[in-house]
Motif scaffolding. Structure first.
Motif, mmCIF file in Angstrom:
data_model
loop_
_atom_site.group_PDB
_atom_site.id
_atom_site.type_symbol
_atom_site.label_atom_id
_atom_site.label_comp_id
_atom_site.label_asym_id
_atom_site.label_seq_id
_atom_site.Cartn_x
_atom_site.Cartn_y
_atom_site.Cartn_z
ATOM 1 N N TYR A 99 -0.941 13.686 3.919
ATOM 2 C CA TYR A 99 1.120 13.170 4.856
ATOM 3 C C TYR A 99 0.579 12.851 5.715
ATOM 4 N N ALA A 100 -0.375 12.368 6.438
ATOM 5 C CA ALA A 100 -0.234 11.635 7.455
ATOM 6 C C ALA A 100 -0.581 10.038 7.705
ATOM 7 N N PHE A 101 -0.981 10.370 5.953
ATOM 8 C CA PHE A 101 -1.189 8.427 6.128
ATOM 9 C C PHE A 101 -0.323 7.561 5.099
ATOM 10 N N ARG A 102 0.379 8.516 4.149
ATOM 11 C CA ARG A 102 1.355 8.626 3.497
ATOM 12 C C ARG A 102 2.412 7.539 3.135
ATOM 13 N N PRO A 103 2.495 6.689 2.156
ATOM 14 C CA PRO A 103 3.032 5.376 2.367
ATOM 15 C C PRO A 103 4.759 5.126 2.459
ATOM 16 N N SER A 104 5.192 4.395 2.935
ATOM 17 C CA SER A 104 6.449 4.060 3.397
ATOM 18 C C SER A 104 7.527 4.986 2.511
ATOM 19 N N VAL A 105 7.295 5.187 0.869
ATOM 20 C CA VAL A 105 8.364 5.298 0.410
ATOM 21 C C VAL A 105 8.348 6.459 0.327
ATOM 22 N N CYS A 106 7.069 7.412 0.619
ATOM 23 C CA CYS A 106 6.968 8.967 0.540
ATOM 24 C C CYS A 106 7.640 9.155 1.503
ATOM 25 N N ARG A 107 8.038 7.991 2.727
ATOM 26 C CA ARG A 107 8.062 8.605 4.141
ATOM 27 C C ARG A 107 9.396 8.248 3.884
ATOM 28 N N LEU A 108 10.204 7.780 2.985
ATOM 29 C CA LEU A 108 11.910 7.566 3.681
ATOM 30 C C LEU A 108 12.555 7.882 2.220
#
Length: 196
Positions: A99-108
């Motif tokens: 979770y702490a390293f997930r890419p931007s698509v997962c964050r956005l």
């Protein structure tokens, strides 16, 4: 720039993204249902090798990349994200093991905007959000149209590509992006230690 310097810049951008999406969530009340992993189950999620570089470095430094490579090889580096751990009892639920390293698509996704036909910002709403909280999604869309600040997929993509264009402009399935990042980390480590 070293892999670590590049990864640090990516992580700094991730912190900025998280602040923007948290502010949107706090301002509007928009949130994902607890445990939801429906978007993670999509085998067509794409990202860049650049965005997978921080986790590739982490795995390499902790000497955990070999077991990941073996796991990914069993599915030929295809399908849904290999970091997704589905809930065994509740369909559509699960968790991200990085979770702490997930890419931007997962964050956005679900908390950021894309440009609409008129060139304005429009919420890139999750299909599940639209199904279970249509009023909330409409409220957020109206707030964004009214000027509520929101992270933008295109602006974040531009910022990422400026960190390292050779890695930040190649969009590919998430597991393939991870493979490229792991190969880069491994090759750079061999080069730096003189193992050729």
């Amino acid at each position: 720039m070293t892999n670590q310097e590049i990864a640090n810049q990516v992580k700094e951008l991730y912190e900025k993204i998280d602040k923007q999406t948290e502010k949107l969530a706090q301002t509007t009340g928009l949130k994902c249902p607890p445990g939801c992993g429906r978007c993670c189950e999509n085998p067509d999620i794409e990202t860049t090798p650049l965005e997978m570089l921080p986790i590739a470095l982490e795995l390499f430094q902790k000497k955990q990349f070999q077991e990941l490579i073996e796991k990914a090889d069993t599915v030929n580096w295809e399908g849904r994200c290999i970091f997704y751990e589905p809930d065994l009892f509740i369909a559509g639920n699960g968790r991200c093991s990085i979770y702490a390293f997930r890419p931007s698509v997962c964050r956005l996704f679900g908390f950021a905007a894309v440009k609409n036909k008129q060139g304005g910002a429009e919420l890139a709403a999750c299909r599940y959000h639209k199904e279970i909280m249509p009023e909330m999604v409409q409220k957020v869309k109206e707030s964004i149209a009214g000027g509520l600040p929101v992270a933008s997929f295109s602006e974040i993509a531009f910022q990422l590509s400026n960190i390292e264009p050779s890695l930040g402009n190649q969009r590919m399935p998430i597991n393939q992006a991870l493979k490229v990042a792991i190969q880069r980390v491994g090759l750079m480590a061999q080069w730096e230690t003189g193992e050729r």
